[in-house]
Design an enzyme around this catalytic site. Sequence first.
Site, PDB file in Angstrom:
ATOM      1  N   HIS A  41       0.828  -1.201   0.000  1.00 39.81           N
ATOM      2  CA  HIS A  41       0.000   0.000   0.000  1.00 39.81           C
ATOM      3  C   HIS A  41       0.863   1.252   0.000  1.00 39.81           C
ATOM      4  O   HIS A  41       0.833   2.063   0.923  1.00 39.81           O
ATOM      5  CB  HIS A  41      -0.938  -0.004   1.210  1.00 39.81           C
ATOM      6  CG  HIS A  41      -2.172  -0.823   0.991  1.00 39.81           C
ATOM      7  ND1 HIS A  41      -2.903  -1.350   2.009  1.00 39.81           N
ATOM      8  CD2 HIS A  41      -2.791  -1.226  -0.158  1.00 39.81           C
ATOM      9  CE1 HIS A  41      -3.932  -2.029   1.515  1.00 39.81           C
ATOM     10  NE2 HIS A  41      -3.875  -1.969   0.199  1.00 39.81           N
ATOM     11  N   HIS A  73       0.028  -9.276   1.787  1.00 40.79           N
ATOM     12  CA  HIS A  73      -1.267  -9.427   2.468  1.00 40.79           C
ATOM     13  C   HIS A  73      -1.788 -10.850   2.383  1.00 40.79           C
ATOM     14  O   HIS A  73      -2.631 -11.256   3.185  1.00 40.79           O
ATOM     15  CB  HIS A  73      -2.321  -8.484   1.846  1.00 40.79           C
ATOM     16  CG  HIS A  73      -1.984  -7.042   1.990  1.00 40.79           C
ATOM     17  ND1 HIS A  73      -1.860  -6.189   0.912  1.00 40.79           N
ATOM     18  CD2 HIS A  73      -1.729  -6.298   3.090  1.00 40.79           C
ATOM     19  CE1 HIS A  73      -1.562  -4.978   1.342  1.00 40.79           C
ATOM     20  NE2 HIS A  73      -1.466  -5.004   2.663  1.00 40.79           N
ATOM     21  N   CYS A  95       3.371 -12.423   3.866  1.00 36.50           N
ATOM     22  CA  CYS A  95       4.086 -12.234   5.136  1.00 36.50           C
ATOM     23  C   CYS A  95       3.967 -13.504   5.984  1.00 36.50           C
ATOM     24  O   CYS A  95       2.863 -14.039   6.152  1.00 36.50           O
ATOM     25  CB  CYS A  95       3.490 -11.038   5.873  1.00 36.50           C
ATOM     26  SG  CYS A  95       4.133 -10.824   7.548  1.00 36.50           S
ATOM     27  N   HIS A 123     -10.412  -5.113   3.875  1.00 36.01           N
ATOM     28  CA  HIS A 123      -8.948  -5.131   3.732  1.00 36.01           C
ATOM     29  C   HIS A 123      -8.514  -6.445   3.094  1.00 36.01           C
ATOM     30  O   HIS A 123      -9.015  -7.522   3.455  1.00 36.01           O
ATOM     31  CB  HIS A 123      -8.286  -4.957   5.103  1.00 36.01           C
ATOM     32  CG  HIS A 123      -6.827  -4.644   5.024  1.00 36.01           C
ATOM     33  ND1 HIS A 123      -5.863  -5.603   4.835  1.00 36.01           N
ATOM     34  CD2 HIS A 123      -6.168  -3.450   5.095  1.00 36.01           C
ATOM     35  CE1 HIS A 123      -4.671  -5.037   4.801  1.00 36.01           C
ATOM     36  NE2 HIS A 123      -4.837  -3.711   4.962  1.00 36.01           N
ATOM     37  N   GLU A 125      -5.976  -8.314   3.495  1.00 33.14           N
ATOM     38  CA  GLU A 125      -5.466  -9.317   4.436  1.00 33.14           C
ATOM     39  C   GLU A 125      -6.616 -10.125   5.045  1.00 33.14           C
ATOM     40  O   GLU A 125      -6.550 -11.348   5.158  1.00 33.14           O
ATOM     41  CB  GLU A 125      -4.658  -8.646   5.547  1.00 33.14           C
ATOM     42  CG  GLU A 125      -4.093  -9.643   6.548  1.00 33.14           C
ATOM     43  CD  GLU A 125      -3.420  -8.980   7.734  1.00 33.14           C
ATOM     44  OE1 GLU A 125      -3.633  -9.453   8.870  1.00 33.14           O
ATOM     45  OE2 GLU A 125      -2.696  -7.981   7.532  1.00 33.14           O
ATOM     46  N   THR A 161      -3.262  -8.304  11.349  1.00 32.19           N
ATOM     47  CA  THR A 161      -1.919  -8.137  11.928  1.00 32.19           C
ATOM     48  C   THR A 161      -1.574  -6.680  12.197  1.00 32.19           C
ATOM     49  O   THR A 161      -0.661  -6.390  12.973  1.00 32.19           O
ATOM     50  CB  THR A 161      -0.854  -8.742  10.997  1.00 32.19           C
ATOM     51  OG1 THR A 161      -0.928  -8.098   9.720  1.00 32.19           O
ATOM     52  CG2 THR A 161      -1.058 -10.242  10.835  1.00 32.19           C
ATOM     53  N   SER A 217      -3.370   2.802   3.174  1.00 30.02           N
ATOM     54  CA  SER A 217      -2.666   1.842   4.018  1.00 30.02           C
ATOM     55  C   SER A 217      -3.327   1.761   5.391  1.00 30.02           C
ATOM     56  O   SER A 217      -3.419   2.759   6.110  1.00 30.02           O
ATOM     57  CB  SER A 217      -1.200   2.258   4.172  1.00 30.02           C
ATOM     58  OG  SER A 217      -0.586   1.529   5.211  1.00 30.02           O
ATOM     59  N   SER A 218      -3.780   0.554   5.761  1.00 29.59           N
ATOM     60  CA  SER A 218      -4.460   0.362   7.035  1.00 29.59           C
ATOM     61  C   SER A 218      -3.560   0.710   8.214  1.00 29.59           C
ATOM     62  O   SER A 218      -3.956   1.443   9.121  1.00 29.59           O
ATOM     63  CB  SER A 218      -4.949  -1.080   7.161  1.00 29.59           C
ATOM     64  OG  SER A 218      -5.468  -1.319   8.444  1.00 29.59           O
ATOM     65  N   SER A 261       4.481   0.248   4.936  1.00 29.28           N
ATOM     66  CA  SER A 261       4.713   0.152   3.488  1.00 29.28           C
ATOM     67  C   SER A 261       5.508   1.340   2.949  1.00 29.28           C
ATOM     68  O   SER A 261       5.607   1.526   1.737  1.00 29.28           O
ATOM     69  CB  SER A 261       3.358   0.071   2.761  1.00 29.28           C
ATOM     70  OG  SER A 261       2.617  -1.049   3.186  1.00 29.28           O
TER      71      SER A 261
END
Length: 651
Positions: A41, A73, A95, A123, A125, A161, A217-218, A261
């Site tokens: 992101h 993700h 990851c 999201h 992920e 995460t 980006s979360s 990121s």
Amino acid sequence: MEIIIADNAGFCFGVKRAVDITTTELLNSNSNIYSLGPLIHNPQVVKSFEEKGLKTIDEIEEIKNGRVIIRSHGVSKSIIDKISDMSLDIIDSTCPYVKSVHKRVEEYQNQGYNIVIIGDASHPEIIGINGWCKNQAFIVNSLEEARNLSKMDKICVVSQTTNTQEKFETLSKIIKEKGNKVEIFNTICNATNLRQESCKEVSSKVDAMIVIGGYHSSNTNKLVEISKKYCKNVYHIETSKELPLQVLSKFNKIGITAGASTPDWIIKEVVETMDNINSNEMMEAIENSFTKIHRGDVLKGEVIYVTNNEVMVNINYKSDGIINREELSNDPDVKPKELYKVGDEIDVYVVKLDDGEGNVVLSAKRVNDFKNLDTVEKIFNDKERVECKVLNNIKGGLSVIVNGVNGFMPASQVSINFVSDLSVYKGKVLIAKIIDFDREKKRVILSRKEVEREELNNKKKELWATLEVDQVVEGTVQRLTDFGAFVDLGGVDGLIHISDLSWNRVKHPSNVVKEGQKVLVKVLALDKEKGRISLGLKQTVEEPWTAFSKNVSVGDIVEGTVVNLLDFGAFVRLKEGVDGLLHVSQISKEHINKPADVLKVGEKINIKVIDINEEEKKISLSLKEVNEVVEEDIILNKEPEMTIGDIVDNN
């Protein structure tokens, strides 16, 4: 200016691993390489890779041949299977921390557990994790969603995460009450925890905080969220070009952190740019970029802070501007937070360049006054009605506010009717007309009376259009005079002449009606030219003589009330409302000088009707003949129907 850089800022292990793998693959591969969704992101990093040959796709069906990179993700199991079925090579850069969550939810679902994921359902992920438990997970991201979960036997709880520790612990505690057997796994990446703790530490001791990272980006947005809890001046940027240098130059201590990121080179550019602010050349450039302002200027600004008592505004000057509550509006009850929010564009008037603490004193009220005066002037010229709020009752009338401009309503213009206590209008909103306007003196005079008069005239027109002779209508007695009663029919007054109040003689209207009494009246005559309406009250009931003629005949003994005593006799009113004459000779067998010797006004007696003259509407009565009947009954030893005492002194 002091700059503090947070520890653990920038690339996390998972993102760095994905970037390194992709860099290596691009250098060593001759085939096409695709990234299923943006690799990370951060648009700057994604663009850099695309320039080197990486192709970003949204759907796996877009690929016919080549190699597919699974971003950090991760993706669902079904997508991995689909890529394998298409005989495409997979470069898995998921990851490892995310990968372990995949394995955990798959394992626990196979053991009969319901999977609950704490995180953002949109999201990538979370979408990927859900794909490893057959897309059957319950995804919770708020207190309400956690509380709405149904009771279940077995629950396995995992987390996105990049979640904050606080959110995970709060929601986990609620979810724990939803199952008989609950396994909770804190799958928040350790690097995320460290980054958030570092952000909290720095933001709590600086004047301003810069958060670098992708807007989508979360984990970066969570850093922004944490920063705002501890620092009121937070700026989220993606690159150094977005730094608000003019604003930042005002602060003494600035903190910097970056999302997972964000590459080192972007962080380095931001830090170098901030360091340069301290140089003379940079400060001079910033000074030159500031707007030159003077007292009395009207400027555009952006709201950057709102409290219960003031609004702070960025006016592109070396100092921010402050609008105190009393300079926001002419309405003393106004609340700043109801007028403005952070980010609003606002026109302001420069009152003073320095309030003693380096801030520019501004006024929104004075700018609005100029605009509002234009509006009020147009309303006055167009003779339109306008709403005005009553602020207070003052000497001679009411202070009001109309379209943000102070005005005055004289007591004589408040209402058509006299108002003894003007305080009852305080706080009320009235519809009025502007009857006088002077722009230079900012004088606005209003009248509610004018509106009431117009409304009354309209009512009169409507009423006149519907009234007809012989129509029976309802009205309210307004006032009494010696000659009659005036009745309000709903905007128009009509007169009941004293002769039309009752079928009987009336000494004064107050003997029949009272002020404020509602009555049914008959329209007797209409004169539109003179605006006169003649009404009758007695005409709404049956004429007494008609009722008497129906019910009573000669020879009947009836009850009546003595209403007048004269030398030659007494007038007695019967229940139908007609009066009959009881001649002195018909009162008793004994000689009587005058009726008052044996009768009194208001006395009720039983009398006999001995004659009815229909033509002249006269009734002759006799008390003597009633007495003779009683005496005869006594002589014949009959039970008398009544006693002489009953006759002479009834009741």
